[in-house]
Design a protein around this motif. Sequence first.
Motif, PDB file in Angstrom:
ATOM      1  N   ARG A   1      36.986  39.604  35.678  1.00  0.00           N
ATOM      2  CA  ARG A   1      36.998  40.943  34.890  1.00  0.00           C
ATOM      3  C   ARG A   1      38.512  41.388  34.816  1.00  0.00           C
ATOM      4  O   ARG A   1      39.095  41.564  34.053  1.00  0.00           O
ATOM      5  CB  ARG A   1      36.140  41.830  35.210  1.00  0.00           C
ATOM      6  CG  ARG A   1      35.848  42.994  34.527  1.00  0.00           C
ATOM      7  CD  ARG A   1      34.696  43.951  34.762  1.00  0.00           C
ATOM      8  NE  ARG A   1      34.784  45.334  34.586  1.00  0.00           N
ATOM      9  CZ  ARG A   1      34.251  46.060  35.057  1.00  0.00           C
ATOM     10  NH1 ARG A   1      33.219  46.062  35.909  1.00  0.00           N
ATOM     11  NH2 ARG A   1      34.344  47.596  34.405  1.00  0.00           N
ATOM     12  N   ALA A   2      39.052  41.404  36.011  1.00  0.00           N
ATOM     13  CA  ALA A   2      40.405  41.999  36.220  1.00  0.00           C
ATOM     14  C   ALA A   2      41.565  41.079  35.665  1.00  0.00           C
ATOM     15  O   ALA A   2      42.349  41.645  35.329  1.00  0.00           O
ATOM     16  CB  ALA A   2      40.711  42.086  37.773  1.00  0.00           C
ATOM     17  N   THR A   3      41.301  39.590  35.799  1.00  0.00           N
ATOM     18  CA  THR A   3      42.297  38.816  35.209  1.00  0.00           C
ATOM     19  C   THR A   3      42.122  38.976  33.769  1.00  0.00           C
ATOM     20  O   THR A   3      43.045  38.719  32.956  1.00  0.00           O
ATOM     21  CB  THR A   3      41.663  37.265  35.659  1.00  0.00           C
ATOM     22  OG1 THR A   3      41.764  37.497  37.139  1.00  0.00           O
ATOM     23  CG2 THR A   3      42.706  36.205  35.178  1.00  0.00           C
ATOM     24  N   ARG A   4      40.963  39.002  33.143  1.00  0.00           N
ATOM     25  CA  ARG A   4      40.877  39.063  31.773  1.00  0.00           C
ATOM     26  C   ARG A   4      41.629  40.309  31.306  1.00  0.00           C
ATOM     27  O   ARG A   4      42.435  40.564  29.972  1.00  0.00           O
ATOM     28  CB  ARG A   4      39.273  39.058  31.189  1.00  0.00           C
ATOM     29  CG  ARG A   4      38.648  37.849  31.290  1.00  0.00           C
ATOM     30  CD  ARG A   4      37.307  37.832  30.361  1.00  0.00           C
ATOM     31  NE  ARG A   4      36.370  39.128  31.155  1.00  0.00           N
ATOM     32  CZ  ARG A   4      35.628  38.655  31.990  1.00  0.00           C
ATOM     33  NH1 ARG A   4      35.431  37.541  32.219  1.00  0.00           N
ATOM     34  NH2 ARG A   4      34.666  39.938  32.185  1.00  0.00           N
ATOM     35  N   ALA A   5      41.422  41.342  32.001  1.00  0.00           N
ATOM     36  CA  ALA A   5      42.239  42.685  31.580  1.00  0.00           C
ATOM     37  C   ALA A   5      43.714  42.465  31.838  1.00  0.00           C
ATOM     38  O   ALA A   5      44.445  42.956  30.814  1.00  0.00           O
ATOM     39  CB  ALA A   5      41.687  43.948  32.458  1.00  0.00           C
ATOM     40  N   ALA A   6      44.181  41.733  32.842  1.00  0.00           N
ATOM     41  CA  ALA A   6      45.535  41.551  33.042  1.00  0.00           C
ATOM     42  C   ALA A   6      46.157  40.542  31.811  1.00  0.00           C
ATOM     43  O   ALA A   6      47.364  40.952  31.178  1.00  0.00           O
ATOM     44  CB  ALA A   6      45.923  40.654  34.336  1.00  0.00           C
TER      45      ALA A   6
ATOM     46  N   PRO B   1      55.467  43.499  25.612  1.00  0.00           N
ATOM     47  CA  PRO B   1      56.471  43.312  26.146  1.00  0.00           C
ATOM     48  C   PRO B   1      56.954  43.334  27.600  1.00  0.00           C
ATOM     49  O   PRO B   1      57.547  42.453  28.247  1.00  0.00           O
ATOM     50  CB  PRO B   1      57.445  43.802  25.375  1.00  0.00           C
ATOM     51  CG  PRO B   1      56.714  44.089  23.995  1.00  0.00           C
ATOM     52  CD  PRO B   1      55.311  44.556  24.329  1.00  0.00           C
ATOM     53  N   VAL B   2      56.531  44.610  28.113  1.00  0.00           N
ATOM     54  CA  VAL B   2      56.640  45.023  29.423  1.00  0.00           C
ATOM     55  C   VAL B   2      56.106  44.168  30.309  1.00  0.00           C
ATOM     56  O   VAL B   2      56.759  44.037  31.480  1.00  0.00           O
ATOM     57  CB  VAL B   2      56.569  46.649  29.491  1.00  0.00           C
ATOM     58  CG1 VAL B   2      54.878  46.926  29.552  1.00  0.00           C
ATOM     59  CG2 VAL B   2      57.178  47.192  30.943  1.00  0.00           C
ATOM     60  N   PHE B   3      55.020  43.597  30.267  1.00  0.00           N
ATOM     61  CA  PHE B   3      54.247  42.707  30.966  1.00  0.00           C
ATOM     62  C   PHE B   3      54.291  41.373  30.653  1.00  0.00           C
ATOM     63  O   PHE B   3      53.466  40.345  31.356  1.00  0.00           O
ATOM     64  CB  PHE B   3      52.826  43.242  31.111  1.00  0.00           C
ATOM     65  CG  PHE B   3      52.476  44.659  31.518  1.00  0.00           C
ATOM     66  CD1 PHE B   3      53.261  45.099  32.726  1.00  0.00           C
ATOM     67  CD2 PHE B   3      51.722  45.516  31.025  1.00  0.00           C
ATOM     68  CE1 PHE B   3      53.041  46.396  33.222  1.00  0.00           C
ATOM     69  CE2 PHE B   3      51.829  46.803  31.335  1.00  0.00           C
ATOM     70  CZ  PHE B   3      52.433  47.279  32.453  1.00  0.00           C
ATOM     71  N   ALA B   4      54.912  40.874  29.510  1.00  0.00           N
ATOM     72  CA  ALA B   4      54.713  39.627  28.947  1.00  0.00           C
ATOM     73  C   ALA B   4      55.193  38.590  29.988  1.00  0.00           C
ATOM     74  O   ALA B   4      54.711  37.396  30.031  1.00  0.00           O
ATOM     75  CB  ALA B   4      55.429  39.610  27.664  1.00  0.00           C
ATOM     76  N   ARG B   5      56.046  38.816  30.639  1.00  0.00           N
ATOM     77  CA  ARG B   5      56.723  37.764  31.644  1.00  0.00           C
ATOM     78  C   ARG B   5      56.120  37.736  32.712  1.00  0.00           C
ATOM     79  O   ARG B   5      56.204  36.793  33.558  1.00  0.00           O
ATOM     80  CB  ARG B   5      58.301  38.060  31.663  1.00  0.00           C
ATOM     81  CG  ARG B   5      59.086  37.915  30.835  1.00  0.00           C
ATOM     82  CD  ARG B   5      60.531  37.809  31.012  1.00  0.00           C
ATOM     83  NE  ARG B   5      61.102  39.072  29.937  1.00  0.00           N
ATOM     84  CZ  ARG B   5      62.104  39.802  30.445  1.00  0.00           C
ATOM     85  NH1 ARG B   5      62.675  39.788  31.457  1.00  0.00           N
ATOM     86  NH2 ARG B   5      62.550  40.719  29.522  1.00  0.00           N
TER      87      ARG B   5
ATOM     88  N   PRO C   1      49.267  36.741  35.414  1.00  0.00           N
ATOM     89  CA  PRO C   1      48.023  37.658  35.536  1.00  0.00           C
ATOM     90  C   PRO C   1      47.968  38.072  36.932  1.00  0.00           C
ATOM     91  O   PRO C   1      47.898  39.190  37.299  1.00  0.00           O
ATOM     92  CB  PRO C   1      46.827  36.831  35.086  1.00  0.00           C
ATOM     93  CG  PRO C   1      47.191  35.820  33.992  1.00  0.00           C
ATOM     94  CD  PRO C   1      48.667  35.448  34.264  1.00  0.00           C
ATOM     95  N   GLY C   2      48.406  37.094  37.687  1.00  0.00           N
ATOM     96  CA  GLY C   2      48.424  37.481  39.296  1.00  0.00           C
ATOM     97  C   GLY C   2      49.404  38.527  39.516  1.00  0.00           C
ATOM     98  O   GLY C   2      48.984  39.411  40.317  1.00  0.00           O
ATOM     99  N   GLU C   3      50.688  38.327  39.119  1.00  0.00           N
ATOM    100  CA  GLU C   3      51.756  39.223  39.204  1.00  0.00           C
ATOM    101  C   GLU C   3      51.336  40.496  38.826  1.00  0.00           C
ATOM    102  O   GLU C   3      51.543  41.765  39.094  1.00  0.00           O
ATOM    103  CB  GLU C   3      52.918  38.675  38.665  1.00  0.00           C
ATOM    104  CG  GLU C   3      53.538  37.478  39.392  1.00  0.00           C
ATOM    105  CD  GLU C   3      54.559  36.773  38.438  1.00  0.00           C
ATOM    106  OE1 GLU C   3      55.637  36.125  39.238  1.00  0.00           O
ATOM    107  OE2 GLU C   3      54.685  36.792  37.297  1.00  0.00           O
TER     108      GLU C   3
END
Length: 190
Positions: free
Chosen positions: A34-39, A46-50, A53-55
């Motif tokens: 569930r957390a990974t799907r949200a990530a 853009p702020v999270f694109a790079r 999911p773990g990071e």
Amino acid sequence: MGTVSRAATPHTLRECKVRASILLKDLCSSEPSRATRAAERLRALPVFARLSPGELLARKESVQRKHALAVIAHEQGHASWAELKQALGEHEDAPRRFDTEAFFVKTPSVFLNRWFASYAEALASLRRDGGYLFPFREQFFVTEAGFLAAFGVDPADPDWARMGFNWVEPLDTAARARLEAKLIALGDER
């Protein structure tokens, strides 16, 4: 996951805000999938694109409500939260929307509604057992014809079938609009 399909546009700003809250809760879930799907969903920004999911999960405390709102807007095909708000017509002159909380103000509580934390579960119940599906705050419920009748709503109105008995993702949005106008009028009469 607790969200509607990305192709359907929620009908109110409140529904969009609820979906953003669910996204943040999913991100903080102790359930890894569930957390990974949200990530993954947040990586659309853009702020999270790079980030992987773990990071992103390792930095989840940096994710703010504004980020979740931006994801919901993006999933609805809008460039920003402000654009989504404008598209939904959420301003002082906007037409009134029916708030499903009105069902629980005066309707007798003798009905056993089926309650669900996610839209997917509620939709599966609707398809399996029938009824009428509605959102309520951060949850969803499927009710029976008698519940609507107790509220003064005609459960046999052909528009229910036209919209697939689903208030969240109606098959026919014009049918939903007609029913919504009737529900608002009933609420005004009380």
